[in-house]
Design a protein around this motif. Structure first.
Motif, PDB file in Angstrom:
ATOM      1  N   MET A 102      51.525  51.721  23.029  1.00 49.33           N
ATOM      2  CA  MET A 102      52.287  52.240  21.895  1.00 49.33           C
ATOM      3  C   MET A 102      53.149  51.190  21.198  1.00 49.33           C
ATOM      4  O   MET A 102      54.230  51.496  20.686  1.00 49.33           O
ATOM      5  CB  MET A 102      53.149  53.424  22.344  1.00 49.33           C
ATOM      6  N   LYS A 103      52.671  49.975  21.159  1.00 48.65           N
ATOM      7  CA  LYS A 103      53.362  48.940  20.387  1.00 48.65           C
ATOM      8  C   LYS A 103      52.350  48.253  19.466  1.00 48.65           C
ATOM      9  O   LYS A 103      51.191  48.016  19.860  1.00 48.65           O
ATOM     10  CB  LYS A 103      53.969  47.900  21.333  1.00 48.65           C
ATOM     11  N   ILE A 104      52.835  47.865  18.289  1.00 50.54           N
ATOM     12  CA  ILE A 104      52.000  47.110  17.366  1.00 50.54           C
ATOM     13  C   ILE A 104      51.881  45.685  17.892  1.00 50.54           C
ATOM     14  O   ILE A 104      52.878  45.024  18.159  1.00 50.54           O
ATOM     15  CB  ILE A 104      52.608  47.105  15.954  1.00 50.54           C
ATOM     16  N   LEU A 105      50.642  45.222  18.054  1.00 48.99           N
ATOM     17  CA  LEU A 105      50.379  43.889  18.586  1.00 48.99           C
ATOM     18  C   LEU A 105      50.506  42.856  17.475  1.00 48.99           C
ATOM     19  O   LEU A 105      50.095  43.074  16.341  1.00 48.99           O
ATOM     20  CB  LEU A 105      48.987  43.838  19.209  1.00 48.99           C
ATOM     21  N   GLY A 106      51.064  41.702  17.842  1.00 50.53           N
ATOM     22  CA  GLY A 106      51.298  40.655  16.865  1.00 50.53           C
ATOM     23  C   GLY A 106      50.222  39.593  16.874  1.00 50.53           C
ATOM     24  O   GLY A 106      49.247  39.670  17.635  1.00 50.53           O
ATOM     25  N   ALA A 113      45.673  43.007  12.137  1.00 46.05           N
ATOM     26  CA  ALA A 113      47.127  42.890  12.006  1.00 46.05           C
ATOM     27  C   ALA A 113      47.756  44.152  11.431  1.00 46.05           C
ATOM     28  O   ALA A 113      48.963  44.374  11.563  1.00 46.05           O
ATOM     29  CB  ALA A 113      47.483  41.695  11.129  1.00 46.05           C
ATOM     30  N   GLY A 114      46.920  45.003  10.816  1.00 42.11           N
ATOM     31  CA  GLY A 114      47.459  46.241  10.278  1.00 42.11           C
ATOM     32  C   GLY A 114      47.599  47.313  11.343  1.00 42.11           C
ATOM     33  O   GLY A 114      47.283  47.077  12.519  1.00 42.11           O
ATOM     34  N   VAL A 115      48.071  48.484  10.947  1.00 45.87           N
ATOM     35  CA  VAL A 115      48.213  49.593  11.895  1.00 45.87           C
ATOM     36  C   VAL A 115      47.020  50.530  11.741  1.00 45.87           C
ATOM     37  O   VAL A 115      46.891  51.239  10.737  1.00 45.87           O
ATOM     38  CB  VAL A 115      49.532  50.363  11.657  1.00 45.87           C
ATOM     39  N   ASP A 116      46.125  50.467  12.720  1.00 49.22           N
ATOM     40  CA  ASP A 116      44.926  51.319  12.751  1.00 49.22           C
ATOM     41  C   ASP A 116      44.024  51.074  11.553  1.00 49.22           C
ATOM     42  O   ASP A 116      43.363  51.993  11.058  1.00 49.22           O
ATOM     43  CB  ASP A 116      45.344  52.792  12.836  1.00 49.22           C
ATOM     44  N   THR A 117      43.989  49.846  11.070  1.00 48.11           N
ATOM     45  CA  THR A 117      43.184  49.478   9.897  1.00 48.11           C
ATOM     46  C   THR A 117      41.958  48.655  10.250  1.00 48.11           C
ATOM     47  O   THR A 117      41.193  48.279   9.349  1.00 48.11           O
ATOM     48  CB  THR A 117      44.041  48.652   8.911  1.00 48.11           C
ATOM     49  N   VAL A 135      40.295  45.964  21.200  1.00 47.13           N
ATOM     50  CA  VAL A 135      39.768  47.268  20.818  1.00 47.13           C
ATOM     51  C   VAL A 135      40.853  48.305  21.087  1.00 47.13           C
ATOM     52  O   VAL A 135      41.572  48.215  22.087  1.00 47.13           O
ATOM     53  CB  VAL A 135      38.506  47.587  21.660  1.00 47.13           C
ATOM     54  N   ASN A 136      40.979  49.274  20.191  1.00 44.85           N
ATOM     55  CA  ASN A 136      41.958  50.344  20.355  1.00 44.85           C
ATOM     56  C   ASN A 136      41.261  51.688  20.286  1.00 44.85           C
ATOM     57  O   ASN A 136      40.282  51.861  19.538  1.00 44.85           O
ATOM     58  CB  ASN A 136      43.026  50.268  19.257  1.00 44.85           C
ATOM     59  N   THR A 137      41.765  52.659  21.024  1.00 46.21           N
ATOM     60  CA  THR A 137      41.300  54.031  20.888  1.00 46.21           C
ATOM     61  C   THR A 137      42.424  54.854  20.277  1.00 46.21           C
ATOM     62  O   THR A 137      43.585  54.730  20.662  1.00 46.21           O
ATOM     63  CB  THR A 137      40.844  54.626  22.240  1.00 46.21           C
ATOM     64  N   HIS A 138      42.061  55.660  19.259  1.00 46.03           N
ATOM     65  CA  HIS A 138      43.055  56.392  18.469  1.00 46.03           C
ATOM     66  C   HIS A 138      42.652  57.862  18.396  1.00 46.03           C
ATOM     67  O   HIS A 138      41.478  58.156  18.122  1.00 46.03           O
ATOM     68  CB  HIS A 138      43.143  55.787  17.068  1.00 46.03           C
ATOM     69  N   PRO A 139      43.603  58.788  18.571  1.00 47.53           N
ATOM     70  CA  PRO A 139      43.248  60.205  18.624  1.00 47.53           C
ATOM     71  C   PRO A 139      43.183  60.896  17.260  1.00 47.53           C
ATOM     72  O   PRO A 139      43.782  61.957  17.052  1.00 47.53           O
ATOM     73  CB  PRO A 139      44.363  60.790  19.488  1.00 47.53           C
ATOM     74  N   GLY A 174      63.287  39.086  20.118  1.00 46.01           N
ATOM     75  CA  GLY A 174      62.662  39.766  18.978  1.00 46.01           C
ATOM     76  C   GLY A 174      61.192  39.993  19.227  1.00 46.01           C
ATOM     77  O   GLY A 174      60.642  39.621  20.282  1.00 46.01           O
ATOM     78  N   ARG A 175      60.551  40.562  18.233  1.00 48.19           N
ATOM     79  CA  ARG A 175      59.145  40.949  18.395  1.00 48.19           C
ATOM     80  C   ARG A 175      58.222  39.731  18.495  1.00 48.19           C
ATOM     81  O   ARG A 175      57.244  39.737  19.238  1.00 48.19           O
ATOM     82  CB  ARG A 175      58.730  41.861  17.238  1.00 48.19           C
ATOM     83  N   ASP A 176      58.569  38.665  17.755  1.00 47.87           N
ATOM     84  CA  ASP A 176      57.733  37.460  17.826  1.00 47.87           C
ATOM     85  C   ASP A 176      57.713  36.884  19.236  1.00 47.87           C
ATOM     86  O   ASP A 176      56.657  36.517  19.767  1.00 47.87           O
ATOM     87  CB  ASP A 176      58.229  36.401  16.839  1.00 47.87           C
TER      88      ASP A 176
END
Ligand SMILES: Nc1nc2c(c(=O)[nH]1)N[C@@H](CN(C=O)c1ccc(C(=O)N[C@@H](CCC(=O)O)C(=O)O)cc1)CN2
Ligand SMILES: NCC(=O)N[C@@H]1O[C@H](COP(=O)([O-])[O-])[C@@H](O)[C@H]1O
Length: 211
Positions: free
Chosen positions: A86-90, A136-140, A100-104, A60-62
């Motif tokens: 392209m995966k959400i980090l836990g 923990a959020g998506v692009d937040t 750090v993330n870069t987002h288009p 699983g993801r955990d």
């Protein structure tokens, strides 16, 4: 430490920049969530260690998150850069180092995995790219830097994304280099590069150095 899922042109920009000692950061390893992507090949050509942690190889993801966190920790990075990952980090990864993330897109507009497509569909005339701290959020997470890119008549997802990437690669290289050389502070949602910002603030947290 850079995480990729695809072509790795942002990774290549970081590899090129880190060839100079003056940049103040080096890429210690490159990780991916899938095999055979060009980003891994770019790292191998540069002599940078690589690893792959596939979600489907875990119950699983955990479990995937804990394995990915352990792989990252082996390289003891000061900073993890998600560059087309392209995966959400836990929580395991997020606890291992600052990410750090870069987002288009110009967050908070168009979060998620399909930002360029969504911006075109909405009909915006200006979009761009965002470099942000990952939470923990998506692009937040708190925004570090942004740059605008005009949408042109006749743009499709490919042409617009490529024009965004041309701006994004420079923004990411600049931000990561400054974080490595100058550190950063986060106060609420405000990120200031340099441990001594222009307006002295009582930092809640102070980050230091490098990828
Ligand atoms: N905890 C976080 N992890 C990540 C973030 C973040 O903000 N918080 N940013 C992403 C990168 N990203 C947008 O910039 C992003 C990438 C992927 C997704 C997504 O929905 N992924 C799906 C799977 C998609 C696939 O496998 O093709 C998923 O994880 O279920 C959203 C946003 C990096 N990680
Ligand atoms: N939501 C995450 C996302 O869409 N990330 C985007 O993937 C591209 C990767 O390009 P690259 O592999 O050539 O660096 C980049 O434009 C990055 O912003």
């Amino acid at each position: 430490m850079v995480l990729v899922s695809g072509s790795g042109t942002n990774l290549q920009a970081l590899l090129d920049a880190s060839a100079s000692d003056a940049y103040g950061a080096r890429v210690v390893a490159v990780g991916a969530d899938r095999d055979g992507v060009e980003g891994l090949a770019r790292a191998e050509r540069a002599g940078v260690p690589t690893f792959v942690e596939r979600l489907r190889d875990h119950p699983g993801r955990d479990e995937w998150d804990e394995s990915l966190a352990a792989r990252i920790a082996e390289h003891k990075p000061d900073l993890v850069v998600s560059a087309g990952f392209m995966k959400i980090l836990g929580p395991g990864v997020l606890a291992s180092a600052p990410v750090v993330n870069t987002h288009p897109a110009l967050l908070p507009a168009f979060p998620g995995a399909h930002a360029v497509r969504d911006a075109l569909a909405y009909g915006v005339r200006v979009t761009g790219c965002t470099v942000h701290l990952v939470d923990a959020g998506v692009d937040t997470g708190p925004v570090i830097a942004q740059e605008a890119v005009a949408v042109r008549d006749g743009d499709d997802e490919e042409t617009l994304h490529e024009r965004i990437k041309q701006v994004e690669r420079g923004l990411l290289v600049d931000v990561v280099g400054r974080m490595a050389r100058e550190g950063w502070t986060v106060t609420g949602r405000t990120v200031r590069l340099g441990s001594r910002g222009p307006v002295p603030v009582k930092p809640e947290t102070e980050g230091r150095t490098t990828t």
